[in-house]
Design an enzyme around this catalytic site. Structure first.
Site, short mmCIF file in Angstrom:
data_model
loop_
_atom_site.label_atom_id
_atom_site.label_comp_id
_atom_site.label_asym_id
_atom_site.label_seq_id
_atom_site.Cartn_x
_atom_site.Cartn_y
_atom_site.Cartn_z
N ASP A 141 0.85 -1.20 0.00
CA ASP A 141 0.00 0.00 0.00
C ASP A 141 0.89 1.25 0.00
O ASP A 141 1.69 1.45 0.91
CB ASP A 141 -0.91 0.00 1.23
CG ASP A 141 -2.03 1.03 1.10
OD1 ASP A 141 -2.35 1.43 -0.03
OD2 ASP A 141 -2.59 1.42 2.15
N HIS A 148 -4.04 13.76 0.93
CA HIS A 148 -4.27 12.87 2.07
C HIS A 148 -3.12 12.96 3.08
O HIS A 148 -3.34 13.12 4.28
CB HIS A 148 -4.44 11.43 1.59
CG HIS A 148 -4.53 10.42 2.69
ND1 HIS A 148 -5.61 10.35 3.55
CD2 HIS A 148 -3.66 9.46 3.11
CE1 HIS A 148 -5.40 9.37 4.43
NE2 HIS A 148 -4.23 8.82 4.19
N GLU A 214 -10.76 3.57 3.31
CA GLU A 214 -9.86 4.39 2.51
C GLU A 214 -10.17 4.12 1.05
O GLU A 214 -10.09 2.97 0.59
CB GLU A 214 -8.38 4.09 2.82
CG GLU A 214 -7.95 4.59 4.19
CD GLU A 214 -6.44 4.46 4.45
OE1 GLU A 214 -5.77 3.68 3.74
OE2 GLU A 214 -5.95 5.15 5.37
N GLU A 216 -9.24 3.82 -2.51
CA GLU A 216 -7.98 3.63 -3.24
C GLU A 216 -8.26 2.87 -4.54
O GLU A 216 -9.31 2.26 -4.72
CB GLU A 216 -6.97 2.80 -2.41
CG GLU A 216 -6.72 3.38 -1.02
CD GLU A 216 -5.48 2.83 -0.32
OE1 GLU A 216 -4.61 2.24 -1.01
OE2 GLU A 216 -5.39 2.99 0.92
N ASP A 248 -9.14 0.10 1.64
CA ASP A 248 -8.15 -0.26 2.66
C ASP A 248 -8.75 0.06 4.03
O ASP A 248 -8.46 1.08 4.63
CB ASP A 248 -6.86 0.51 2.41
CG ASP A 248 -5.79 0.23 3.45
OD1 ASP A 248 -5.84 -0.86 4.05
OD2 ASP A 248 -4.92 1.09 3.67
N ARG A 252 -8.42 3.23 13.06
CA ARG A 252 -7.60 4.41 13.38
C ARG A 252 -7.07 4.43 14.80
O ARG A 252 -5.95 4.89 15.04
CB ARG A 252 -8.42 5.69 13.13
CG ARG A 252 -8.90 5.87 11.73
CD ARG A 252 -7.77 5.91 10.74
NE ARG A 252 -8.26 6.12 9.38
CZ ARG A 252 -7.51 5.92 8.29
NH1 ARG A 252 -6.26 5.52 8.40
NH2 ARG A 252 -8.03 6.12 7.09
N GLN A 255 -4.31 1.91 14.97
CA GLN A 255 -3.19 2.44 14.17
C GLN A 255 -2.39 3.48 14.94
O GLN A 255 -1.16 3.48 14.94
CB GLN A 255 -3.75 3.04 12.88
CG GLN A 255 -2.70 3.55 11.89
CD GLN A 255 -3.34 4.07 10.60
OE1 GLN A 255 -4.56 4.08 10.45
NE2 GLN A 255 -2.51 4.50 9.67
N LYS A 268 -4.55 -2.57 9.82
CA LYS A 268 -4.84 -2.69 8.39
C LYS A 268 -4.99 -4.14 7.92
O LYS A 268 -5.43 -4.37 6.80
CB LYS A 268 -3.68 -2.07 7.58
CG LYS A 268 -3.39 -0.62 7.89
CD LYS A 268 -4.29 0.31 7.09
CE LYS A 268 -3.78 1.74 7.19
NZ LYS A 268 -4.55 2.63 6.30
N THR A 272 -8.95 -6.21 3.33
CA THR A 272 -8.76 -5.23 2.26
C THR A 272 -9.64 -5.70 1.11
O THR A 272 -9.47 -6.82 0.63
CB THR A 272 -7.29 -5.18 1.81
OG1 THR A 272 -6.47 -4.91 2.95
CG2 THR A 272 -7.07 -4.11 0.75
N GLU A 379 -10.42 12.03 7.55
CA GLU A 379 -10.33 13.39 7.02
C GLU A 379 -11.70 14.08 6.96
O GLU A 379 -11.82 15.25 7.28
CB GLU A 379 -9.72 13.36 5.62
CG GLU A 379 -8.30 12.86 5.56
CD GLU A 379 -7.91 12.40 4.16
OE1 GLU A 379 -8.18 11.24 3.82
OE2 GLU A 379 -7.37 13.23 3.41
#
Ligand code: MN
Length: 435
Positions: A141, A148, A214, A216, A248, A252, A255, A268, A272, A379
């Protein structure tokens, strides 16, 4: 005018029309022809298909009928993954896509006028069960959206230096977990793990409280490189088979506690999701655009000639459990990516790292400059500070159990769309807590 009367113009020719009806907003016109792995209730054997409108063309049937090029042996289309087909190389990918395009063309009678063959070779998409398209040996990744990376930097490190010193010099990445890459529709279980409360001295264990998506894309390596032999940046695109959408999923709170100094791990690795149809890089060719200006200029091994970004509209929608309404929470575009796929592959291999057919290399969260293009809840809600309001008035800071997240993406042509379909997944609650 430069109108070309040649009926055998290439598969990307916008004037091509198939013999079956395809809606103008379908993601799968004759100009796309993505590859996937499917089965049906009547025939549970996995096999290779091509999406056309709302149908799947069964390449195992087409190959057995002798309608594909001789260099594409029929047995590569009766496999449970695209890897054996991809391994044959770019000349075979192109010959097969061109043959399928010709076969589906409105002017070609072979399949159009053979009702018995059509009945065996065309499956309504609604009846097809889609499977993971490739056997993923390695998953990487990247972190290639400047918007971002800067948003995350501003959130956790302050506004003065949103990017770390390396960011503008190399495409930052980590090695992800290949075993938990799943196809669209696979439920995602809320992970458990260690988190630490603000100001606390010791962590606690429990279900993730800040579960995120996420937005992607990811490319599939089509031609591997041997150990010790880097891929030059100007050769990199010729090694890419195609592109999928990727979610993904990210924990949080886990993480934030675990990521220093080696990057995300449990945050993570729990799942996925990718879309089932691999859109070839050839099909994306008409939508190639220049990427963002890179300043400072990258080191020579990352300097590519020409345009290497792609104009792909991307959206994320959220639907709470039991609710009919979906809310689009993000509208972004792949062209915002700072580091191109070619630069990512060149950087990945510059150390001498080998890659193999089926390896998956994800873009990183594709946020754009506008707040509505922020491509994660981290975000969009600024780490939970500003809740989002969904249709019907419910609010979200992060994902709740039962929430369904769907990513979609397409290239807008003149009167047609070359699309990716979608990648969706619903959140299941954590299992009962241990110890
Ligand atoms: Mn990511």
């Amino acid at each position: 005018m430069t109108a070309n009367p040649d009926p055998h113009a290439g598969p990307n020719d916008p004037r091509r029309r198939p013999f079956l009806a395809v809606a103008a907003d379908s993601h799968f016109p004759i100009q796309n022809l993505p590859f996937g792995i499917f089965s049906t209730p009547a025939d549970p054997e996995r096999r290779v298909g091509v999406a056309i409108g709302d149908q799947v063309l069964d390449l195992s049937v087409i190959a057995a009928a002798g309608l594909l090029p001789a260099e594409a042996d029929a047995d590569i289309f009766t496999q449970g993954s695209l890897n054996p087909f991809i391994t044959r190389g770019p000349a075979v990918w192109r010959a097969v896509r061109a043959a399928v395009s010709h076969l589906l063309d409105a002017e070609t009678p072979t399949l159009r006028d053979d009702a018995a063959l059509r009945a065996r070779a065309l499956v309504p998409m609604a009846d097809a069960r889609m499977h993971l398209p490739v056997e993923v040996g390695g998953y990487t990744d990247f972190y290639s959206s400047r918007h971002h990376a800067a948003n995350v930097g501003r959130m956790f490190r302050g506004a003065d230096k949103p990017l770390l010193p390396n960011w503008l010099h190399l495409p930052v990445a980590y090695n992800g977990r290949a075993s938990s890459v799943v196809v669209s529709g696979t439920p995602i279980t809320r992970p458990q793990g260690q988190t630490i409360a603000p100001g606390a001295e010791a962590p606690c264990f429990g279900p993730c409280a800040k579960l995120d998506f996420e937005l992607e894309t990811a490319f599939v390596v089509g031609v591997g490189n041997p150990l010790g032999v880097p891929v030059p940046v100007d050769d990199a695109e010729s090694r890419i088979f195609g592109v999928v959408l990727l979610n993904d999923w990210s924990a949080r709170d886990i993480q934030q506690w675990e990521y220093a100094p080696l990057g995300p791990f449990n945050a993570k690795s729990f799942g996925t999701s990718i879309s089932p149809w691999v859109v070839t890089l050839d099909a994306l060719e008409p939508f190639r655009v220049p990427g963002p200006v890179q300043e400072p200029e990258p080191l020579p091994y990352l300097r590519a000639q020409g345009a290497h970004a792609f104009d792909v509209a991307l959206e994320v929608a959220v639907r709470p459990a039991g609710d009919e309404r979906t809310t689009t929470v993000c509208r972004s575009n792949l062209r915002h990516l700072y580091w191109s796929m070619a630069q990512q592959l060149a950087h990945h291999t510059v150390s001498g790292c080998n890659t193999r057919v089926g390896d998956l290399m994800a873009s990183g969260t594709i946020s754009g400059p506008e707040p509505e293009s922020f491509a994660s809840l981290l975000e969009l809600t600024w780490n939970g500070r500003d809740p989002l309001t969904l249709a019907g008035g419910v609010t979200r800071t992060f994902l709740e159990d039962g929430d369904e997240v769907t990513i979609t993406g397409w290239c807008q042509g003149d009167g047609y769309r070359v699309g990716f379909g979608g990648v969706g997944g619903r959140i299941l609650p954590s299992p009962p807590q241990q110890g």
